[in-house]
Design a protein around this motif. Structure first.
Motif, short mmCIF file in Angstrom:
data_model
loop_
_atom_site.label_atom_id
_atom_site.label_comp_id
_atom_site.label_asym_id
_atom_site.label_seq_id
_atom_site.Cartn_x
_atom_site.Cartn_y
_atom_site.Cartn_z
N LEU A 151 -32.71 -34.86 28.15
CA LEU A 151 -33.29 -33.99 27.56
C LEU A 151 -32.85 -32.59 27.68
O LEU A 151 -32.35 -31.72 26.76
CB LEU A 151 -34.81 -34.04 27.39
CG LEU A 151 -35.50 -35.31 26.67
CD1 LEU A 151 -37.15 -35.16 26.89
CD2 LEU A 151 -35.03 -35.38 25.33
N ASP A 152 -32.75 -32.24 29.14
CA ASP A 152 -32.32 -30.95 29.74
C ASP A 152 -30.90 -30.68 29.42
O ASP A 152 -30.71 -29.57 29.46
CB ASP A 152 -32.75 -30.96 31.11
CG ASP A 152 -34.18 -30.98 31.47
OD1 ASP A 152 -35.20 -30.58 30.19
OD2 ASP A 152 -34.67 -30.87 32.56
N VAL A 160 -27.62 -39.33 21.89
CA VAL A 160 -27.24 -38.17 21.95
C VAL A 160 -26.27 -37.51 20.96
O VAL A 160 -25.32 -38.10 20.64
CB VAL A 160 -26.82 -37.50 23.18
CG1 VAL A 160 -26.79 -36.02 23.24
CG2 VAL A 160 -27.75 -37.80 24.19
N HIS A 191 -34.44 -41.52 19.68
CA HIS A 191 -34.82 -42.67 20.35
C HIS A 191 -34.47 -43.71 19.14
O HIS A 191 -35.10 -43.78 18.07
CB HIS A 191 -36.26 -42.61 20.56
CG HIS A 191 -37.00 -43.72 20.93
ND1 HIS A 191 -38.29 -43.95 20.64
CD2 HIS A 191 -36.52 -44.82 21.60
CE1 HIS A 191 -38.80 -45.05 21.15
NE2 HIS A 191 -37.67 -45.71 21.89
N LEU A 202 -35.63 -39.49 31.91
CA LEU A 202 -35.52 -39.20 30.31
C LEU A 202 -35.48 -37.42 30.39
O LEU A 202 -34.43 -36.99 29.53
CB LEU A 202 -36.37 -39.49 29.35
CG LEU A 202 -36.33 -39.12 27.65
CD1 LEU A 202 -35.15 -39.63 27.36
CD2 LEU A 202 -37.43 -39.72 26.93
N SER A 203 -36.13 -36.96 31.03
CA SER A 203 -36.13 -35.62 31.06
C SER A 203 -34.71 -34.71 31.39
O SER A 203 -34.35 -33.64 31.00
CB SER A 203 -37.27 -34.82 32.13
OG SER A 203 -36.87 -35.25 33.57
N ILE A 232 -31.36 -44.65 23.71
CA ILE A 232 -31.37 -43.30 23.98
C ILE A 232 -30.11 -42.69 23.19
O ILE A 232 -28.91 -42.87 24.07
CB ILE A 232 -31.89 -42.64 25.27
CG1 ILE A 232 -33.33 -43.04 25.77
CG2 ILE A 232 -31.98 -41.07 25.06
CD1 ILE A 232 -34.24 -43.16 24.73
N THR A 275 -36.21 -34.45 20.59
CA THR A 275 -35.82 -33.28 21.25
C THR A 275 -36.41 -32.09 20.33
O THR A 275 -36.53 -32.39 19.27
CB THR A 275 -34.45 -32.74 21.73
OG1 THR A 275 -33.90 -33.02 20.58
CG2 THR A 275 -34.33 -33.89 22.78
N ASP A 305 -28.96 -32.97 20.55
CA ASP A 305 -30.12 -33.57 19.84
C ASP A 305 -30.24 -34.93 20.56
O ASP A 305 -29.24 -35.74 20.50
CB ASP A 305 -30.14 -33.69 18.63
CG ASP A 305 -29.81 -32.12 17.77
OD1 ASP A 305 -30.83 -31.40 18.22
OD2 ASP A 305 -29.45 -32.00 16.79
N VAL A 306 -31.48 -35.43 20.89
CA VAL A 306 -31.75 -36.75 21.48
C VAL A 306 -32.60 -37.52 20.52
O VAL A 306 -33.49 -37.01 19.91
CB VAL A 306 -32.13 -36.61 22.88
CG1 VAL A 306 -32.48 -37.83 23.68
CG2 VAL A 306 -31.43 -35.64 23.67
N THR A 318 -42.44 -39.75 23.96
CA THR A 318 -41.53 -40.43 24.76
C THR A 318 -42.26 -41.32 25.48
O THR A 318 -41.59 -42.39 26.01
CB THR A 318 -41.04 -39.16 25.89
OG1 THR A 318 -42.17 -38.66 26.39
CG2 THR A 318 -40.45 -38.16 25.09
#
Length: 200
Positions: A90-91, A13, A98, A86-87, A11, A200, A95-96, A2
Motif C-alpha cells: 500500500l505504501d 496494483v 483485492h 500488505l502495508s 492483491i 487504498t 491503486d491497490v 484489509t
C-alpha cells in the motif's frame, strides 16, 4: 477491509509510473482504471498473492523494483520473489485492489500454498518471461503455445499462477503465459475470484 484478505487471494496494483502504464497498455488494459468492466479488470500492472504465516497475512510477490527487506528472508532491497506485509504494498503507491477467492482454502490447501511460495523465495525476477507474457496478443499466443515453463526465475503473475496450480484451484500448461491483467480477468470470468475491490 484489509482484515478480509485471506490465503490465496490476489492483491493487484494499478501503478502510476511509466513502466506500469506501459504494462497496462501492453496487456490490453486501460491505464489507471483498476478493476472496471465486465470481468472486473481494466488496468492492472502487478499482482501478488496472500498467504498466512503464523496468523499474519503476507503478500508474496515477484518484482523488479527494490522493496524494503523481505520479511521472510531478511534480504535487503530484494529483486525477485519476496514477502511483505500488505502495508508495504500500500505504501509503494498506485491503486491497490483485492481479488478475493470465491471459496476459502482448506487448511491443507493453505499449507500447500505456503510451501510452494516459501520454496520460491529468493528466486530472481524473470524479465524475459514478463516480456513474453506482456508483449501483446501475438507474443502471448506464441509464448503460451510454444514456450516451455521456466520456474528458475519468476515474474509476478507467473508466481501467482504457479502457486494456484500447486493448490489445485487453477490449471494451466504454462504459468509463465499469464500476465497480471489476463490472470485477473480469467480468475473473475471463471469464478475463481470475485471482482476486485479498491483497498487504498
Amino acid at each position: 477491509m484489509t482484515d478480509e484478505i485471506k490465503a490465496g487471494d490476489i492483491i493487484a496494483v494499478s501503478g502510476k509510473a511509466p513502466v506500469s502504464l506501459g504494462i497496462q497498455l501492453a496487456t490490453l488494459g486501460v491505464p489507471n482504471l483498476g478493476p472496471l468492466g465486465r470481468w472486473g479488470v481494466a488496468g492492472i500492472s502487478h499482482v501478488g498473492i496472500a498467504a498466512t504465516v503464523f496468523d499474519d497475512i503476507l503478500v508474496y510477490e515477484s518484482t523488479s523494483f527494490g522493496r524494503p527487506a523481505c520479511v521472510r528472508t531478511g534480504r535487503e532491497n530484494p529483486v525477485g520473489v519476496q514477502a511483505h506485509y500488505l502495508s508495504t504494498i500500500l505504501d509503494a503507491g498506485g491503486d491497490v485492489f483485492h481479488y478475493p477467492l470465491k471459496r476459502g482454502l482448506y487448511f491443507h490447501e493453505e499449507e500447500r500454498l505456503l510451501g510452494a511460495l516459501e520454496a520460491c523465495l529468493g528466486r530472481g525476477y524473470d524479465y524475459f518471461g514478463a516480456g513474453e507474457a506482456g508483449g501483446g496478443v501475438l507474443k502471448w499466443f506464441l509464448s503460451s503455445m510454444f514456450a516451455a515453463e521456466r520456474l528458475g526465475s519468476l515474474f509476478c503473475s507467473e508466481l501467482v499462477a504457479y502457486a494456484w496450480q500447486q493448490v489445485g484451484i487453477f490449471t494451466t500448461p504454462n504459468a509463465g503465459a499469464w500476465n497480471p491483467a489476463r490472470l485477473c480477468r480469467h480468475a473473475v470470468r471463471t469464478g475463481i475470484c470475485h471482482k476486485g475491490r479498491l483497498i487504498t
